[in-house]
Structure formats: structure tokens, C-alpha cells
Design a protein around this motif. Sequence first.
Motif, PDB file in Angstrom:
ATOM      1  N   ASP A 211      -4.857   1.142  -7.281  1.00 23.92           N
ATOM      2  CA  ASP A 211      -6.299  -0.063  -5.989  1.00 23.92           C
ATOM      3  C   ASP A 211      -4.872  -0.574  -4.852  1.00 23.92           C
ATOM      4  N   ALA A 212      -3.287   0.466  -5.005  1.00 29.45           N
ATOM      5  CA  ALA A 212      -3.096   0.405  -3.753  1.00 29.45           C
ATOM      6  C   ALA A 212      -2.911   1.323  -2.307  1.00 29.45           C
ATOM      7  N   GLY A 213      -4.113   1.942  -2.597  1.00 25.35           N
ATOM      8  CA  GLY A 213      -4.194   2.917  -1.372  1.00 25.35           C
ATOM      9  C   GLY A 213      -4.210   3.068  -0.152  1.00 25.35           C
TER      10      GLY A 213
ATOM     11  N   ILE B 260       0.552  -0.340   0.455  1.00 20.06           N
ATOM     12  CA  ILE B 260      -0.040  -0.255  -0.033  1.00 20.06           C
ATOM     13  C   ILE B 260       1.028   1.459   0.245  1.00 20.06           C
ATOM     14  N   ALA B 261       0.705   2.444  -0.338  1.00 24.33           N
ATOM     15  CA  ALA B 261       0.912   3.498  -0.778  1.00 24.33           C
ATOM     16  C   ALA B 261       0.011   4.823  -0.557  1.00 24.33           C
ATOM     17  N   ARG B 262       0.316   5.907   0.457  1.00 21.31           N
ATOM     18  CA  ARG B 262      -0.118   7.111   0.531  1.00 21.31           C
ATOM     19  C   ARG B 262       0.132   7.795  -1.833  1.00 21.31           C
TER      20      ARG B 262
ATOM     21  N   LEU C 286      -0.041   3.815 -19.193  1.00 17.64           N
ATOM     22  CA  LEU C 286      -0.454   2.366 -18.072  1.00 17.64           C
ATOM     23  C   LEU C 286      -0.777   2.728 -16.200  1.00 17.64           C
ATOM     24  N   TYR C 287      -0.917   4.425 -15.927  1.00 20.12           N
ATOM     25  CA  TYR C 287      -1.007   4.632 -14.716  1.00 20.12           C
ATOM     26  C   TYR C 287      -1.425   6.354 -15.104  1.00 20.12           C
ATOM     27  N   PRO C 288      -2.254   6.401 -15.270  1.00 17.70           N
ATOM     28  CA  PRO C 288      -2.893   8.295 -15.602  1.00 17.70           C
ATOM     29  C   PRO C 288      -2.224   8.931 -14.997  1.00 17.70           C
TER      30      PRO C 288
HETATM   31  C1  HEC Z   1      10.733  -0.368 -13.966  1.00 14.95           C
HETATM   32  C2  HEC Z   1      10.392   1.052 -12.778  1.00 14.95           C
HETATM   33  C3  HEC Z   1      10.103   0.601 -11.339  1.00 14.95           C
HETATM   34  C4  HEC Z   1      10.991   0.669 -10.416  1.00 14.95           C
HETATM   35  C5  HEC Z   1      12.765   0.028 -10.725  1.00 14.95           C
HETATM   36  C6  HEC Z   1      10.726   0.253  -9.137  1.00 14.95           C
HETATM   37  N1  HEC Z   1       9.472   0.465  -9.099  1.00 14.95           N
HETATM   38 FE1  HEC Z   1       8.042   0.538  -8.341  1.00 14.95          FE
HETATM   39  N2  HEC Z   1       6.529   0.289  -9.053  1.00 14.95           N
HETATM   40  C7  HEC Z   1       6.494   0.448 -10.513  1.00 14.95           C
HETATM   41  C8  HEC Z   1       5.225   0.395 -11.119  1.00 14.95           C
HETATM   42  C9  HEC Z   1       4.895   0.144 -12.393  1.00 14.95           C
HETATM   43  C10 HEC Z   1       4.152  -0.189  -9.936  1.00 14.95           C
HETATM   44  C11 HEC Z   1       2.702  -0.782 -10.289  1.00 14.95           C
HETATM   45  C12 HEC Z   1       2.238  -2.473  -9.493  1.00 14.95           C
HETATM   46  C13 HEC Z   1       1.623  -2.241  -9.429  1.00 14.95           C
HETATM   47  O1  HEC Z   1       0.705  -2.218 -10.967  1.00 14.95           O
HETATM   48  O2  HEC Z   1       0.987  -3.402  -8.589  1.00 14.95           O
HETATM   49  C14 HEC Z   1       5.922   0.011  -8.798  1.00 14.95           C
HETATM   50  C15 HEC Z   1       4.667   0.243  -7.798  1.00 14.95           C
HETATM   51  C16 HEC Z   1       5.710  -0.016  -6.375  1.00 14.95           C
HETATM   52  C17 HEC Z   1       4.515   0.375  -5.590  1.00 14.95           C
HETATM   53  C18 HEC Z   1       3.814  -0.192  -4.692  1.00 14.95           C
HETATM   54  C19 HEC Z   1       2.267   0.798  -4.503  1.00 14.95           C
HETATM   55  C20 HEC Z   1       2.256   1.742  -5.893  1.00 14.95           C
HETATM   56  O3  HEC Z   1       2.479   2.812  -5.699  1.00 14.95           O
HETATM   57  O4  HEC Z   1       1.601   1.217  -6.966  1.00 14.95           O
HETATM   58  C21 HEC Z   1       5.663   0.252  -3.673  1.00 14.95           C
HETATM   59  C22 HEC Z   1       5.441   0.297  -2.636  1.00 14.95           C
HETATM   60  C23 HEC Z   1       7.180   0.450  -5.213  1.00 14.95           C
HETATM   61  N3  HEC Z   1       6.693   0.021  -6.471  1.00 14.95           N
HETATM   62  C24 HEC Z   1       8.508   0.795  -4.294  1.00 14.95           C
HETATM   63  C25 HEC Z   1       9.615   0.300  -5.216  1.00 14.95           C
HETATM   64  C26 HEC Z   1      10.736  -0.190  -4.907  1.00 14.95           C
HETATM   65  C27 HEC Z   1      10.912   0.302  -3.239  1.00 14.95           C
HETATM   66  C28 HEC Z   1      11.392   0.078  -5.439  1.00 14.95           C
HETATM   67  C29 HEC Z   1      13.138  -0.240  -5.796  1.00 14.95           C
HETATM   68  C30 HEC Z   1      13.110  -1.105  -5.067  1.00 14.95           C
HETATM   69  C31 HEC Z   1      10.923   0.503  -6.996  1.00 14.95           C
HETATM   70  N4  HEC Z   1       9.755   0.487  -6.547  1.00 14.95           N
HETATM   71  C32 HEC Z   1      11.247   0.169  -8.794  1.00 14.95           C
HETATM   72  C33 HEC Z   1       7.808   0.886 -10.922  1.00 14.95           C
HETATM   73  C34 HEC Z   1       9.003   0.538 -10.549  1.00 14.95           C
END
Ligand code: HEC
Length: 201
Positions: free
Chosen positions: A102-104, A94-96, A173-175
Motif C-alpha cells: 500500500d506504500a507505493g 511511500i517507496a518505489r 508477512l509481506y509476500p
Molecule cells: C525490524 C525490521 C525493520 C527495521 C530495522 C527497519 N524497517 Fe523499515 N520496514 C519494516 C517493515 C516491517 C515495514 C512495513 C511497515 C508497514 O507495514 O507499513 C517497513 C517499511 C518501511 C518504509 C515504508 C515503505 C515500505 O517499504 O513499505 C520505509 C520508508 C522504511 N521502512 C524505512 C526504514 C528505515 C530508513 C529504517 C532505518 C532507520 C528502517 N526502515 C528500519 C521493517 C524494518
Amino acid sequence: MSGMAKSKIWIAAASLPLLASCGGGAGEAGPLDEVAVTARSAPVAQEFQQKLKAQLVAALTNSGPESAVSVCSQVAPAIAATASEESGAEVSRIARRNRNPDAGVPAAMQSQYDALAAQPLSDGKPAVQIWRSGEGENARIHYLSAIPMQDQPCSVCHGTAVDPALKQHIDSLYPGDLATGFKPGDLRGAMLISWKADAFQ
Ligand code: HEC
């Protein structure tokens, strides 16, 4: 999602009984056994983050950030589903300031999330909140563990200077994407491991 060496430290940290808690307390259901909750929840959170980070880093290295975005959007929910099946808990992130709408943060979890946001690290390790909610059949025990922002690889997609072409791809993908502009050490989100309370009776 931390490096391998760091992950071991996180496991050690999460096993310590020195955890912030709130709610719960002694009621009809008895005191909340935070050590037992941590012992079962921390490895689930850990495994989720390790699996996802491994796939993310592999995708970034092998096929670049745009493909890694797709990996993250497909793989993260799949890993969460598997972790939920295997553990019997509900596993999610989850994240603010979220990317996936959907991850609120659920309304009932705002205060616990606030506590993690105010202090994502406790003694240099991700902070944790453990509490009980509901009663009777609806009683649940929640384990919420901070996901602090890290520079690499997270900044590529969540940092303060995301490449404009990549940001455009993410927005397609995420407007409503809210998940950029994070600095290392900020609270990026939290792992939620949520159990039926009777899992601990
Ligand atoms: C290549 C791009 C990319 C990188 C690098 C990346 N993320 Fe993300 N992150 C995404 C995407 C796309 C989503 C949405 C995933 C979904 O649809 O559930 C996401 C979602 C998240 C979420 C879930 C909550 C939300 O905002 O939807 C968290 C927490 C998160 N990322 C943390 C991290 C952390 C910590 C790192 C580093 C270790 C990281 N991410 C690296 C692309 C990335």
C-alpha cells in the motif's frame, strides 16, 4: 529515521528555503510559499521518524528483529494516523521498492520521487520536493522528504545481507517484499505530508 543528533541537523536543513521544487508556480492560486509549507511539514515528518525509530530500536534491543518487524508493521501506520489527526495533513511513507504494497508511489508523484532517488541527499541532508496539485476544492500541497537508507538499524531489515531466517519471516508477512538490498545513502523511501491547499491561505 535518524539518530537524535542527526535529527537536529535535519530540522535545520528542512527549515532552509533552499529547496528543490517543481510544478506549482504562479497561477490563479498565487505563488507557492515553500517556506511556510516547510515550516509546517518538516516537524511533522521529523516527529514521525523519531517516534518510529525510537520504538524500532527499543524492539530490536529488547526482543530481537522478528518482534521488531511486527512492531514496525503495527506501529508505523498508527503513528502515521496520529500524525495525520494532529496536523490536519495526510501523513504517509511511500517507496518505489516497498515492503508494504500500500506504500507505493502514486502515479502522479513519480517525477518528484525520481528527483529524490537521483539525489537523496542535498548538501548532506535529505532532499525535499514541494509542489501543488489539483485545482479548486481538490487543490493540494505536497511536501515529500527523502528517507535515505542508513546502515544501523535499517540494514537489519532492508540491507544487502538480511539474515535468511528473518527474510523468511518478513516474506511471510509481506509476500511481495521489494524492500531489501539497499545500501547506505540509497533512497529507501520518502515521507509524504500532503495538505489541502487552503491550509495555506
Ligand atoms: C525490524 C525490521 C525493520 C527495521 C530495522 C527497519 N524497517 Fe523499515 N520496514 C519494516 C517493515 C516491517 C515495514 C512495513 C511497515 C508497514 O507495514 O507499513 C517497513 C517499511 C518501511 C518504509 C515504508 C515503505 C515500505 O517499504 O513499505 C520505509 C520508508 C522504511 N521502512 C524505512 C526504514 C528505515 C530508513 C529504517 C532505518 C532507520 C528502517 N526502515 C528500519 C521493517 C524494518
